[in-house]
Scaffold this active site. Structure first.
Site, PDB file in Angstrom:
ATOM      1  CB  SER A 138       0.615 -10.544  -4.529  1.00 56.02           C
ATOM      2  OG  SER A 138       0.463 -10.301  -5.577  1.00 56.02           O
ATOM      3  CE  LYS A 139       7.680  -6.673  -3.474  1.00 60.28           C
ATOM      4  NZ  LYS A 139       7.684  -7.865  -2.386  1.00 60.28           N
TER       5      LYS A 139
END
Ligand code: GLU
Length: 481
Positions: A244-245
């Site tokens: 994820s980010k």
């Protein structure tokens, strides 16, 4: 084997994520391996979350990666009438039924079922409404959704990656296929489209495994042959959590702007979950195509190692022609304010030479762009450690730099070989090792103690800049007293 037809079916609700890009790549590799057809389908049926800008970003990302599609982009929304017809055909055949339950009623029952510990969220309340009553209520204008009548038994398939997977139908509720507003749900649209497009292999993320039994039931009820399903494992960050980010860049666009080369990203993503059967890590597209198979996709989740991507990119940078890198490097130089837009047009050859000089020291285009700074700046910033190490004996350093200046200033040919003869000559004249001359000169010309070969550096800087920098170094050194 008849040529396969595969598809990549992104939802345009976000940028092209590296996970999606890898799914696209596996479909592309499979299609190219078997001389099949790669279809691009944009799943835009979620009207509130879909965004044409994201469609554009997905198409751009795929084009940049060189994942060319043979058909499409086909927009799922355009097929809505067909999705609805298929759902109605299931109603006519008795595989689906009308559900008249209101959203409030469904919610109450869902809560009751959850309390009772049921896997299902719907109690099949309308399953046994007789066809006559159902038709009469619909004719009277009562709103209804269509639900699929899940048969008793099991639904299983032999996944090309995970092997046999089995679901007990008792755990699958009679799911909605057409909402009361007449819009088809996701699983209905996907199956209707995959049948229409004659898709033979569905290669997609493993997060869709739970949809697959429902989709298989729909294929069977519609009398269509099943495709092969291949679910590709998740991509994790280095901490073992879903990528994820938090882990850094996840969008293909971000890698593009950081200066990762498309071939490097393709090579890297191919090896996230797929193995060519040995330890080969640098593979051309042709090699990947020739060796790709669904059997060789690993069930285990793959870990996204950004450092490995940079390493691989460095390998690609080393062999990409400088003229090809030049516009990419120039774009990053502009972004960093090192040059302006017009620079490249007048310095194409010069920049290519500089790239050849620097490329082995950079792992990304962006890094390379930053390394060009000392070659273009007005003045040199002297690094404290480099000065402490190589300019310690001020008197001796002054003498060496002055002698270099005297010998090189009148050179006819300002080229690495000629510069080398003169600069080494100074060391010989003074009876010191070449390093005693080269290191102080490097600090004078670049400010730091590491650079490409100093003769090449001096050549590319040009006579004026070199003499100017030696003068500036002499001023900075003072008279040593
Ligand atoms: N649109 C779905 C997604 O973006 C993919 C559906 C599929 O591949 O079947 O996750």
């Amino acid at each position: 084997m008849t040529p396969p037809r595969v598809r990549f079916a992104p939802s345009p609700t976000g940028f092209l994520h590296v996970g999606g890009a890898r799914t696209a790549l596996f479909n592309w590799l499979f299609a190219r391996r078997h001389a099949g057809t790669f279809v691009l389908r944009i799943e835009d049926t979620d009207r509130t979350r879909s965004n044409p800008r994201m469609t554009e970003a997905i198409l751009n990302g795929m084009t940049w990666m060189g994942l060319d599609w043979d058909e499409g982009p086909i927009f799922q929304l355009d097929g809505e009438a067909r999705h609805r017809e298929d759902a109605l055909a299931l109603l006519a055949a008795g595989s689906a039924y009308r559900c008249f339950c209101s959203p409030e009623l469904l919610e109450t029952r869902r809560a009751e079922l959850a309390t009772a510990g049921s896997e299902r969220g719907y109690d099949q309340h309308c399953r046994n409404v007789t066809p006559e009553e159902s038709a009469a209520r619909a004719a009277a204008g009562e709103p209804f959704a269509l639900r699929f009548r899940v048969p008793a038994g099991e639904t299983s398939w032999d996944d090309a990656v995970y092997g046999p997977i089995r679901f007990n139908n008792a755990d699958i509720e009679d799911f909605v296929i057409l909402r009361s507003d007449g819009t088809p749900v996701y699983n209905m649209a996907v199956v209707s489209d995959d049948i229409e497009m004659a898709i033979t292999q569905v290669i997609r993320g493993e997060d869709h495994i739970s949809n697959t039994p429902k989709q298989i039931l729909l294929y069977r009820a519609l009398g269509a042959p099943l495709p092969v399903f291949a679910h590709v494992p998740m991509i994790l960050g280095p901490d073992g959590k879903r990528l994820s980010k938090r882990h850094g860049a996840t969008a293909v666009e971000e890698y593009q702007s950081q200066g990762i080369l498309p071939d490097a990203l393709v090579n890297f993503l191919a090896l996230l979950g797929w193995s060519p059967g040995n330890d080969d890590e640098i593979l051309s597209r042709d090699e990947m195509v020739a060796r790709f198979s669904l059997d060789a996709i690993n069930k285990k989740s793959a870990v996204f190692d950004a450092q490995k991507l940079e390493w691989m990119n460095g390998r690609y940078m080393a062999v990409t022609p400088a003229a090809e890198l030049a516009p990419l490097v120039a774009a990053r130089m502009v972004a960093h304010g090192i040059i302006d837009d017009s620079f490249l047009a007048s310095h194409q050859d010069w920049l290519s030479r500089l790239i050849d000089l620097l490329r082995t020291r950079a792992r990304t285009v962006d890094e390379l762009a930053l390394q060009t700074q000392p070659y273009l700046s007005e003045s040199v910033h002297y690094d404290g450690d480099a000065v402490a190490q190589h300019w310690k004996d001020v008197g001796a350093v002054r003498e060496r730099l002055e002698r270099i200046r005297t010998r090189i200033a009148p050179l006819d040919r300002w080229e690495p070989e000629a510069l080398e003869v003169e600069i080494r000559g100074v060391a010989t004249d003074l009876g010191v090792g070449a390093g005693k001359v080269i290191h102080p000169l490097r600090v004078a010309l670049t400010g730091v103690d590491k650079s490409p070969g100093i003769f090449e550096v001096a050549a590319i800087l040009g006579r004026d800049v070199v003499l100017h920098r030696i003068d500036a170094a002499l001023r900075s050194l003072g008279n040593g007293s």
